[in-house]
Write a protein that holds these residues in place. Structure first.
Motif, PDB file in Angstrom:
ATOM      1  N   ASN A 252       0.794  -1.058  -0.003  1.00 45.47           N
ATOM      2  CA  ASN A 252      -0.115  -0.109   0.001  1.00 45.47           C
ATOM      3  C   ASN A 252       0.836   1.238   0.090  1.00 45.47           C
ATOM      4  O   ASN A 252       2.264   1.123  -0.001  1.00 45.47           O
ATOM      5  CB  ASN A 252      -0.979   0.081   1.043  1.00 45.47           C
ATOM      6  N   GLU A 253       0.377   2.217   0.163  1.00 48.37           N
ATOM      7  CA  GLU A 253       1.199   3.660   0.089  1.00 48.37           C
ATOM      8  C   GLU A 253       1.901   4.111   1.450  1.00 48.37           C
ATOM      9  O   GLU A 253       2.995   4.606   1.068  1.00 48.37           O
ATOM     10  CB  GLU A 253       0.234   4.749  -0.314  1.00 48.37           C
ATOM     11  N   HIS A 254       1.835   2.855   2.339  1.00 48.11           N
ATOM     12  CA  HIS A 254       2.681   3.324   3.467  1.00 48.11           C
ATOM     13  C   HIS A 254       3.741   2.267   3.704  1.00 48.11           C
ATOM     14  O   HIS A 254       4.748   2.756   4.206  1.00 48.11           O
ATOM     15  CB  HIS A 254       1.725   3.501   4.544  1.00 48.11           C
ATOM     16  N   PRO A 326       7.463   2.397   0.360  1.00 46.10           N
ATOM     17  CA  PRO A 326       6.999   2.810  -1.150  1.00 46.10           C
ATOM     18  C   PRO A 326       7.423   4.108  -1.519  1.00 46.10           C
ATOM     19  O   PRO A 326       7.848   5.047  -0.744  1.00 46.10           O
ATOM     20  CB  PRO A 326       5.441   2.797  -1.372  1.00 46.10           C
ATOM     21  N   MET A 328       7.809   7.742  -1.849  1.00 45.98           N
ATOM     22  CA  MET A 328       6.884   8.994  -1.262  1.00 45.98           C
ATOM     23  C   MET A 328       6.910  10.277  -1.658  1.00 45.98           C
ATOM     24  O   MET A 328       6.295  11.144  -1.393  1.00 45.98           O
ATOM     25  CB  MET A 328       7.476   9.011   0.368  1.00 45.98           C
ATOM     26  N   ILE A 331       3.566  12.498  -1.287  1.00 50.65           N
ATOM     27  CA  ILE A 331       3.086  12.087   0.101  1.00 50.65           C
ATOM     28  C   ILE A 331       3.327  13.342   0.912  1.00 50.65           C
ATOM     29  O   ILE A 331       4.959  13.673   1.064  1.00 50.65           O
ATOM     30  CB  ILE A 331       3.446  10.966   0.404  1.00 50.65           C
TER      31      ILE A 331
END
Length: 334
Positions: A252-254, A326, A328, A331
């Motif tokens: 996932n994105e984190h 991932p 960043m 973000i």
């Protein structure tokens, strides 16, 4: 100078929790505090109140916070410049009793997040179970905000939650906004580097240390619930194409997390990005700049981005969790 960095191991930080137990003694070599329930061992934590310390080598005693300030490029690699502190928090949890029913805000719910913190998406890998193991993850389908408020008033919150009996090796993804709790299990937890938790219900129990009920944050919890997060079960592992002898559990994105199991030499880490290794079973050795670095059951090791990929030689069968961050770009900073 970048050559000062090497594969870094950290000392666990134990946390009293009224729902905790004593089972982390099986996983970790550091003795537990005497005669109190230990619910959490923070394995890698870049937080002001609890900063992990390096256990060996020339940087022994330095905190991850100090290292992030001094070596941001060498540690974070391609993600340098996007964060001021290490973006993940890693823990072992001994959930001897059921935790409070809780929810965490998402990154964009900034009204509910203290300055300098983030939302909190997390995930669990089940390491030990017991006869009373239970995971509550997500609402039952069709549950509304009004249903939750009514259930709080008559102490029936758990009846509105999806539940299942976990098995060892189950992996569960808890997106921010998911109502959740668990008990009767030891789990590894990876999460955003955040300590923002809103308790919806705590089973009407008192903290033996204070003799009082723990504080609830019902209004904030209700505001942060994602009512689309329903009936969350264990994920289905996928055989990894990029990591040998591994299955991909979370992506996932984190964070990305692989479970590696191997009796023969296996590559760990990636070029120009930090990777964390958590040893669940067995032990092994890596060589970096003509020096051996060992990892064994219960230990966590950060491979700074500058270290790159290493070959791990297991002493017998080894089981590792490998966690990466991932890209960043885009973000927001924490």
């Amino acid at each position: 100078m970048s050559e000062e960095l090497y594969p870094l191991k950290f000392e666990p930080i134990y946390q009293y929790r009224l729902w905790g137990g004593r089972r982390l003694a099986h996983l970790l070599s550091k003795p537990l505090p005497k005669d109190e329930p230990v619910g959490e061992a923070w394995l890698l934590s870049d937080r002001k109140d609890h900063a992990s310390k390096v256990t060996d080598g020339s940087l022994k005693g330095k905190t991850i916070t100090e290292l992030m300030q001094k070596y941001p490029m060498e540690i974070m690699g391609k993600n340098r410049g996007h964060v001021e502190r290490f973006p993940l928090l890693l823990k072992f949890l001994d959930c001897h009793e059921v935790l409070s029913v809780q929810v965490h805000p998402s990154d964009d719910q900034t009204d509910y997040i203290p300055k300098g913190d983030t939302g909190k998406t997390e995930a669990w890998v089940v390491l030990e179970t017991a006869d009373d193991s239970i995971i509550y993850s997500g609402l039952k389908k069709g549950t509304t905000k009004e249903d939750v408020i009514a259930a709080i008033k008559n102490n029936s919150v758990s009846e509105k939650l999806h539940r299942f009996i976990p098995k060892i090796d189950d992996a569960v993804f808890i997106q921010s906004g998911t109502v959740h709790t668990l008990g009767g299990a030891v789990v590894f937890e990876v999460q955003e580097n955040s300590d923002v938790t809103f308790r919806l219900y705590d089973w009407d129990r008192k903290d033996p240390k204070t003799g009082k009920l723990r504080e609830l944050q019902v209004e904030k919890a209700i505001a942060c619930i994602d009512y689309n997060q329903v009936e969350i079960g264990p994920i289905i592992p996928v055989k990894s194409a990029e990591v040998e002898n591994a299955e991909l559990l979370f992506d996932n994105e984190h964070f990305k997390l692989w479970r590696i199991e191997s009796e023969k030499q296996v590559a760990v880490g990636f070029k120009d990005e930090p990777v964390i290794l958590v040893c669940i079973k067995g032990s092994g050795i890596m060589n970096y700049q003509n020096k051996d670095y060992s990892i064994s059951k219960g230990e966590v090791m950060l491979l700074p981005a500058i270290v790159g990929q290493l070959e791990l030689r297991p002493n017998s069968k080894i089981r590792l969790l490998q966690i990466a961050i991932p890209n960043m770009n885009g973000i927001r900073k924490s």
